[in-house]
Structures are given as C-alpha cells and as structure tokens.
Scaffold this active site. Structure first.
Site, PDB file in Angstrom:
ATOM      1  N   SER A  99       0.821  -1.210   0.000  1.00  0.00           N
ATOM      2  CA  SER A  99       0.000   0.000   0.000  1.00  0.00           C
ATOM      3  C   SER A  99       0.857   1.263   0.000  1.00  0.00           C
ATOM      4  O   SER A  99       1.569   1.510  -0.952  1.00  0.00           O
ATOM      5  CB  SER A  99      -0.965  -0.034   1.190  1.00  0.00           C
ATOM      6  OG  SER A  99      -1.870   1.025   1.139  1.00  0.00           O
ATOM      7  N   ASP A 243      -3.825   6.207  -2.999  1.00  0.00           N
ATOM      8  CA  ASP A 243      -2.668   5.656  -2.298  1.00  0.00           C
ATOM      9  C   ASP A 243      -1.936   4.670  -3.212  1.00  0.00           C
ATOM     10  O   ASP A 243      -2.280   4.518  -4.383  1.00  0.00           O
ATOM     11  CB  ASP A 243      -3.087   5.021  -0.966  1.00  0.00           C
ATOM     12  CG  ASP A 243      -3.940   3.776  -1.124  1.00  0.00           C
ATOM     13  OD1 ASP A 243      -4.472   3.534  -2.220  1.00  0.00           O
ATOM     14  OD2 ASP A 243      -4.076   3.024  -0.138  1.00  0.00           O
ATOM     15  N   ASP A 245      -1.612   1.396  -3.663  1.00  0.00           N
ATOM     16  CA  ASP A 245      -2.297   0.299  -4.364  1.00  0.00           C
ATOM     17  C   ASP A 245      -3.676   0.720  -4.856  1.00  0.00           C
ATOM     18  O   ASP A 245      -4.445  -0.117  -5.341  1.00  0.00           O
ATOM     19  CB  ASP A 245      -2.384  -0.949  -3.492  1.00  0.00           C
ATOM     20  CG  ASP A 245      -3.122  -0.737  -2.178  1.00  0.00           C
ATOM     21  OD1 ASP A 245      -3.214   0.418  -1.711  1.00  0.00           O
ATOM     22  OD2 ASP A 245      -3.604  -1.725  -1.597  1.00  0.00           O
ATOM     23  N   ASP A 247      -6.497   1.550  -3.601  1.00  0.00           N
ATOM     24  CA  ASP A 247      -7.784   1.113  -3.053  1.00  0.00           C
ATOM     25  C   ASP A 247      -8.421   2.209  -2.207  1.00  0.00           C
ATOM     26  O   ASP A 247      -9.571   2.102  -1.803  1.00  0.00           O
ATOM     27  CB  ASP A 247      -7.651  -0.195  -2.260  1.00  0.00           C
ATOM     28  CG  ASP A 247      -6.765  -0.080  -1.030  1.00  0.00           C
ATOM     29  OD1 ASP A 247      -6.023   0.922  -0.910  1.00  0.00           O
ATOM     30  OD2 ASP A 247      -6.780  -1.014  -0.210  1.00  0.00           O
TER      31      ASP A 247
END
Length: 454
Positions: A99, A243, A245, A247
């Site tokens: 992340s 962010d 990743d 999500d």
C-alpha cells in the site's frame, strides 16, 4: 521449534521489509499454505509496481501450483482490481502490495472467493502456522499433478464493471487533477476514465515503487500539497489522490481544500440510498463524523456503527446486508462490489454527484461536513492500558457524559465526542475528536491529549 512470523503477519495481511523479513522462498510457502487453507482448486494473483512485487507474486503462484492449484496471474493491478477479479471469477485471490509503506516493504492482501476477507480469524492465523512449520522443517510434498499458471488481463473488464455501477454519461464536463503518487492509480485511471466527459490532468502517473515524488499516503497532509497547488493552477473542478495500491482515494475541492472522508462517506451513502429507494443499511466506523449517521437517517437509511478496520466492516456488511460502508481512512465498501473496498468507485460517485449539478464541489459537500474534527492524532506512550485507564477515570463520573468501549474508549457529550484507541502494532494511542464548533473541539482535544501524554 517453528519459525516466528509475528513481525510480518498482521491482523489483516502480511507486510514486512524485503528481503530482511521475508523473500521469494517464503512467498512460495505462503502460496502453498494459502492453497491448503482455502482448499481451492484455482486462485487469482496480482501485484503492484514495487520492484520486488513481480518476483514475490510469481513465487507465491509457484507455491500454489505445486499444491495442484491452477493460478491466474493478472499482473499489474490495483488492489480493488484484484478484488474485482476475485469476485467476477469467483476465486480466492492474493494481491502483492504494501500500500503506502516505503519502497523496501511489500506484503500480501488475501481474500477468499468473492473477495471475502482473510484475516486473523478467517484463515490468516492458519496460513501463518503452516508457513512457520514448513519454514522450519521442509516444504510440503507437491501434489501428484501440478496446477497451471496462466495470464489474464482484467483491466478493461474492471473498468467497464465500475462504469456500469455509476452513470456518468450525462454529467457536465469536468476538469479533474489526479495524483497517483507513482502508484497503481497511474495504471487504472486512464482506462476507467476513458470516454467520460472529463479533462484529466495527470500527476505522477509513472509507475515507480520507489515513490520519488512523495509518499503514496494521501491521508498525510504533506502528501497532497502538490495536488492542492495543481488544482488551483489548473482552475480544476476537483482533485483526487490515490494511495499506492489505489484502493483508497482522497478528494480536494476546487480551491484545493481537503474534503474529509466522513463527508465523502455521507455523500456516497445518500446516493446509494437513493439508488435503493431510500432504504438500506449503511455501515460506518465509530470515528467517522456525527454527520454520517445523520445523513443516513435523513435519507431513509439505517446507520450501523462498527469497530475500526476493514475486516469488521466487511463482516458487518455481509451479516447485515448493508449496501455501503465508509471509514475515516478513506476506505469505501460497496455491496455491489462484493462488499470490498474500492477508492475508484467512490471517486466515480463524487464525479457523478458533482457533474449532476452546477455548483462547485465545496458547496456540494458543505451539507455533509457539519462539525469540527481533530483528525487522527497519535501519541507515543509507555503503557497503553494505563493511559486509557487514566482517560476513563477522568471522565466516567462527569455529568452528561457517556462512555463505551466497543473499540478503545469513546466518550460522548451533547456537544462533542472523542475516541482513544491503542495501535495494534506500535506503542501508540490514537485520538479522534469532534465537536459542534472549532473552539469546543480544540478544548476537548487538548484536554484529552494532556491526559494521554500524562
């Protein structure tokens, strides 16, 4: 004695420094353990843009295939694109990402078929136990027939699915600045936004897991400064930051002003309730704003309060049949996305709401942003339990105040509330406070911090 993976197996995922804490041989064992614990015949695997991600992802696939499991690799993807693949293909999935963590980190987010979460109580502890045993003795015997490893591109299907959930065809043209932070938003945004009435101004779309421009964590105000400036320079209608990743998404208005995730939760909740005839359950965690349950009730819905954390939100959504859920951390969960979190779908809802009327975003969200909030404030403490007890002792006898311990300690009055929670991984206490006006919020925030920092 089995190896100890306690430093990298967290409450919801696997995360640690590569190669110091984990590496490809360990990833291969995780793949084998994931195959055994899920008892599946096939899985789907994806990865982000970090330098270590392709190798770790392929090692995991090898481990699962050695156990007789067929592996579909979808390659570069956002975490919610992996959830899409898990839902659409009805397969357990594994996403290789850390992340917003620095470049030397990597991790695995795992789910069962239909994007159902894998956490400590839903398989992760069992996976850890197997990996620890195998790492200390020997790799499990391979299956009589190895599984296959094949590749599949899901990006276009993922984009089409999201666009099918939110009608953007008739919105007025909008100019939008998107900061991908050199993360996976740079991969997904161009395809998702293609053909929509949007003028896209891209920032840091180059995939680079070393994050050369800023940390890919838009909740830290320092990481949206560039976006805020660019929105004003471009005279754009809004800005969105993703962010690492992709999500989670964070939104700024036409002036570059940050919009709280609680206000976005309330806005999207009102739209989801309208789509469901003014009925439905909306999940919110206990540190979202008072405005969220208020807006939900005003729009005919039923708010349900939960602990902080995606596993609690997803479990409550599945249990209650909720249509939407939101968290202060800019995670947004949708029933029509397998109860999984997707920042991209939340962003499309914001665009649809803004483009469906003529006013600016700041005016649109004002109705959803009603109170003064502190944001999350972390304090390093020697003894979390003792400091929480001190906070409780200071308020429990106070007139007109209620206490609950659903998640940490929440103290509520007519005009304010605050919550103090312990970090699971660091010697921190996290404070969130809100009040009906700025002066009251400041007073109660400072009062609580004085006790916490004792």
């Amino acid at each position: 004695m089995a190896a100890d993976l306690s430093q990298i197996v967290k409450a919801y995922d696997v995360r640690g420094v590569v190669p110091d804490q984990w590496d490809e041989p360990l990833a291969e064992l995780f793949g084998a353990a994931f195959a055994q614990v899920t008892g599946t015949s096939a899985i789907v695997v994806g990865h982000d843009m970090r330098p270590s991600s392709p190798g770790l992802s392929r090692a995991f696939a090898r481990g699962a295939a050695a156990r007789g499991v067929d592996v579909t690799e979808i390659g570069l993807c956002s975490t919610d694109q992996l959830y899409y693949a898990s839902g659409a293909l009805d397969l357990p999935g594994a996403m290789f990402t850390a992340s917003h963590n620095p470049a030397q980190y990597n991790g695995i987010k795992m789910c069962r078929a239909g994007a159902a979460p894998v956490g400590q109580d839903t398989g992760l502890a069992d996976i850890r136990e197997l990996v620890e045993t195998w790492a200390d003795s020997s790799v499990p015997e391979p299956a009589a027939t190895a599984g296959t490893i094949t590749q599949r591109d899901t990006l276009e299907d993922y984009a089409a699915y999201l666009r099918g959930l939110v009608d953007l065809a008739s919105i007025r043209p909008l100019k939008i600045v998107v900061d991908a932070g050199n993360g996976m938003g740079g991969h997904t945004v161009p395809t998702v936004f293609a053909g929509l009435p949007l003028t896209l101004v891209p920032m840091y779309f180059e995939l680079d897991g070393t994050f050369p421009n800023h940390e890919a964590n838009p909740l830290d105000p320092a990481n949206i400064v560039d976006l805020q400036k660019r929105v004003r320079e471009e005279d754009a209608d809004l800005g969105i930051a993703f962010d690492g990743d992709a999500d989670r998404c964070f939104v700024v208005d036409e002036n570059g002003g940050p919009i709280s995730p609680s206000a976005i939760t309330a806005l999207v909740a009102s739209r989801e309730l309208a789509k469901h005839g003014g009925k439905g359950i909306i999940i919110h965690n206990l540190i979202t704003s008072w405005s969220v349950p208020e807006v939900v009730r005003e729009n005919g819905g039923t708010p349900v309060r939960t602990r902080v954390g995606h596993s609690f939100i997803k479990a409550e959504m599945a249990k209650s049949g909720a249509i939407f859920g939101g968290e202060h951390s800019a995670h947004y969960y949708f029933a029509d996305f397998w109860n999984a979190d997707t920042g991209m779908l939340a962003a499309l809802h914001v665009l649809a709401a803004l483009g469906g009327q003529e006013g600016p975003l700041s005016g649109l969200v004002a109705q959803y942003d009603r109170y003064a909030a502190s944001g999350e404030i972390n304090s390093t403490v020697d003894d979390q339990t003792a400091r929480l007890a001190a906070v409780k002792a200071a308020y429990e006898a106070r007139e007109g105040v209620t206490l609950d311990e659903l998640d940490g300690l929440t103290i509520t009055s007519d005009d304010w509330w605050f919550n103090v929670r312990a970090s699971n991984t660091e010697p921190l206490l996290r404070l969130n406070a809100e009040a009906r006006d700025e002066a009251t919020m400041t007073k109660i925030r400072d009062e609580a911090l004085a006790i916490i920092r004792g």
